[in-house]
Design a protein around this motif. Structure first.
Motif, PDB file in Angstrom:
ATOM      1  N   GLY A  91      -2.583 -41.526  -5.844  1.00 36.37           N
ATOM      2  CA  GLY A  91      -1.880 -40.741  -5.218  1.00 36.37           C
ATOM      3  C   GLY A  91      -1.377 -41.191  -3.935  1.00 36.37           C
ATOM      4  N   GLY A 136      -7.472 -42.744  -8.741  1.00 36.29           N
ATOM      5  CA  GLY A 136      -6.378 -41.987  -7.954  1.00 36.29           C
ATOM      6  C   GLY A 136      -5.176 -42.993  -7.576  1.00 36.29           C
ATOM      7  N   THR A 185      -6.405 -31.449  -9.711  1.00 38.03           N
ATOM      8  CA  THR A 185      -6.913 -31.334  -8.749  1.00 38.03           C
ATOM      9  C   THR A 185      -8.164 -30.018  -8.748  1.00 38.03           C
ATOM     10  N   CYS A 224       0.062 -35.590  -9.630  1.00 36.66           N
ATOM     11  CA  CYS A 224      -1.165 -36.215  -8.543  1.00 36.66           C
ATOM     12  C   CYS A 224      -0.436 -34.882  -7.207  1.00 36.66           C
ATOM     13  N   SER A 227      -5.042 -43.400 -13.445  1.00 45.72           N
ATOM     14  CA  SER A 227      -5.089 -41.921 -12.846  1.00 45.72           C
ATOM     15  C   SER A 227      -5.408 -41.114 -14.243  1.00 45.72           C
ATOM     16  N   THR A 240      -9.401 -39.491  -5.132  1.00 49.00           N
ATOM     17  CA  THR A 240      -8.928 -38.319  -6.353  1.00 49.00           C
ATOM     18  C   THR A 240      -8.466 -36.503  -5.851  1.00 49.00           C
ATOM     19  N   GLY A 241      -8.575 -36.544  -4.793  1.00 50.33           N
ATOM     20  CA  GLY A 241      -7.564 -35.059  -4.673  1.00 50.33           C
ATOM     21  C   GLY A 241      -8.520 -33.933  -4.509  1.00 50.33           C
TER      22      GLY A 241
END
Length: 537
Positions: free
Chosen positions: A15, A13, A219, A42, A35, A203-204
């Motif tokens: 972000g 991830g 997402t 993100c 990513s 990873t959100g």
């Protein structure tokens, strides 16, 4: 040909949470940040509003904590809230030191003790949202990415989709430590093997499980699904926040209209211009998001209308253009001049309040595996995330996890060699249309049955549908080569099932979870913690 990678820390991830952790680790460590798309795809990049923090001398930690507890519907873990808020100022100072260009306030009073402009959003009793105009996420992401690119020890890898975590248990070794991950390289089509001393899921959330969402395409709850399959507990996945105001336009895709608009005086109206929020809450447009989203949903269903309207046109045009340049320009692209007319809006899935159970250092149930940011469940958000606390959580827990990893370094060696991905029993698919159909069906029934307003019958229907989908997806996954769409569909189905299971266990209405069959809130609040079957044996 597949590749084999070795790093001290693997961060899945790119972000705010992932980059924060990477930048707070020593230069001596070999770090990989992966990513699934381009690095900027993100949720952080698209965040408009800002970061909540106690920055002004007239504000207090106690006030921020109290506001968060109220917004969280009695389900926040106060120790997690206090831990986060108490570290808010130092987190913001770190961002300032890194060069984030927050908007300054030339008119700040001498007693404020702060030189940056602060705005107010729903649920907050004070102005405490620091921002960079109305594109705060992009300003933060671009700054942190530039800092990471200057570090020789940080390897930034785009177009990589994590498939599954590699654990000692899965390999038949003694112990349950996480050792690495299998990752699809979208450019080569090969599955690479990553081993690391520490693995971090950043990873959100999982808002893509719904038909309408403000989030970018990626997402899909990947971290939550991978952690669950590896044996980690998850918590409070029934609480999915719907942002009240996303642009309603046939050509617009996932464009969120920042809550700061309402913080600066925008009002919600029906098509005839009538305000309706005063009928639902004394805080009117600044009520917490769950209340505003339900009010909009109620009015749309009551009147049979496709949208309501957000109107800030009563403010001076120069004020609107200077405070909300991104919103102004984007709406203008669709023929809407927000200085002269209201904006059509609808609620859309926005934030996953639950996630992988972690402690204050971001540690999961598996040694060596951390989870930070929206993919985690810290207890900060409770039953409803308060505006702009999410980015704060990324910075506070990213820095906390980095400190813990540094402390653990002397105790953890590089794992032994890991086996490569076995693709010998699979073939290329000639029926990808199945993936597209299942993807669409899943998101539609989650929107219809597990959305803003729920019933037991709707949840039962969703449970039945997701089990049928699971069978098809498992068969497809077992027989065909993996692709991004298949990986994401598999993860979405897993997270959808967990959301449904969590919602069925909660026999009350509390904040983001509202069910017509149990409309009252129970006197005592409990978290919904799910334990994987393998971990419960």
């Amino acid at each position: 040909m597949s590749q084999y990678y070795s790093h001290d820390v693997l961060i899945i991830g790119s972000g705010a949470a992932g980059l924060t952790l990477a930048l707070n680790l020593p230069d001596s460590l070999r770090i990989a940040v992966i990513s699934k798309d381009k690095l900027s795809n993100c949720s952080t990049f698209w965040a408009q509003g800002g970061v909540a923090a106690v920055l002004d001398n007239t504000d207090t930690v106690e006030s921020h904590v109290a506001d968060t507890l109220v917004a969280g519907g009695g389900l926040c873990r106060e120790d997690a809230v206090r831990f986060t808020v108490e570290r808010s100022r130092e987190a913001i100072q770190w961002l300032i030191d890194e060069g984030v260009p927050f908007t300054r306030d030339d008119s700040a009073s001498e007693g404020s003790g702060f030189e940056f402009h602060l705005t107010r959003e729903g649920g907050h009793s004070r102005r405490r949202i620091i921002h960079a105009a109305d594109s705060t996420g992009a300003a933060i992401f671009n700054t942190l990415l530039a800092c990471a690119q200057k570090r020789n020890n940080i390897e930034l890898l785009a177009q990589r989709v994590a498939i599954d975590l590699i654990t000692e248990q899965k390999l038949g070794r003694s112990g349950d430590r996480c050792l690495g991950a299998y990752v699809l390289d979208r450019c080569t089509g090969e599955v690479d093997t990553f081993r690391a001393r520490f693995i971090v899921l950043a990873t959100g959330g999982a808002a893509k499980v719904y038909l309408y969402t403000s989030n970018p395409d990626g997402t899909c709850g990947d971290g939550i699904a991978m952690a669950w399959r590896a044996g980690c507990r998850v918590g409070n996945l029934e609480f999915n926040q719907f942002h009240p105001t996303c642009l309603y336009h046939p050509q617009a895709k996932s464009f969120l209209l920042t809550e700061a608009l309402r913080g600066e005086g925008a009002i919600l109206t029906l098509p005839n211009g009538e305000r309706f929020m005063p009928r639902f809450d004394e805080r009117e447009e600044l009520a917490p998001r769950d209340i505003v989203a339900r009010a909009i949903d109620y009015e749309m269903k009551r009147l049979g209308i496709d949208c309501v309207y957000l109107d800030i046109s009563h403010k001076p045009a120069d004020f609107i253009r200077s405070h909300f340049p991104t919103v102004y320009e984007r709406c203008l692209e669709y023929g809407i001049d927000i200085t002269k007319e209201p904006i059509p809006v609808v609620p859309a899935a926005h934030y996953t309040c639950g996630g992988i159970v972690v402690d204050k250092a971001g540690r999961t149930d598996l040694p060596g595996l951390y989870a930070i940011g929206e993919t985690s469940f810290t207890g900060l958000h409770g039953a409803n995330r308060m505006a702009s606390n999410s980015l704060l959580e990324c910075f506070v827990y990213g820095r906390s996890a980095a400190r813990d990893i540094v402390e653990q370094l002397p105790l953890v060696a590089m794992p032994d060699d890991l086996p490569s991905w076995d693709a010998s029993q699979v073939t290329n698919s000639d029926e990808d249309v199945i993936i597209a159909h299942n993807w669409d069906e899943l998101r539609r029934f989650m929107w219809d049955y597990v959305g803003i307003v729920r019933t037991t019958k709707r949840l039962m229907r969703a449970k039945h549908r997701v089990r049928l989908l699971f069978a098809e997806i498992d068969e497809f996954y077992s027989n065909y080569k993996v692709s991004r769409d298949l990986i994401e569909l598999r993860n979405l189905a897993q997270v959808a099932e967990l959301m449904i299971q969590s919602a069925m266990q909660r026999k009350e209405s509390r904040a983001l979870h509202y069910t017509l069959d149990h409309p009252r809130q129970l006197p005592v609040a409990f978290d919904t913690i799910l334990v994987p079957p393998s971990a419960d044996d």
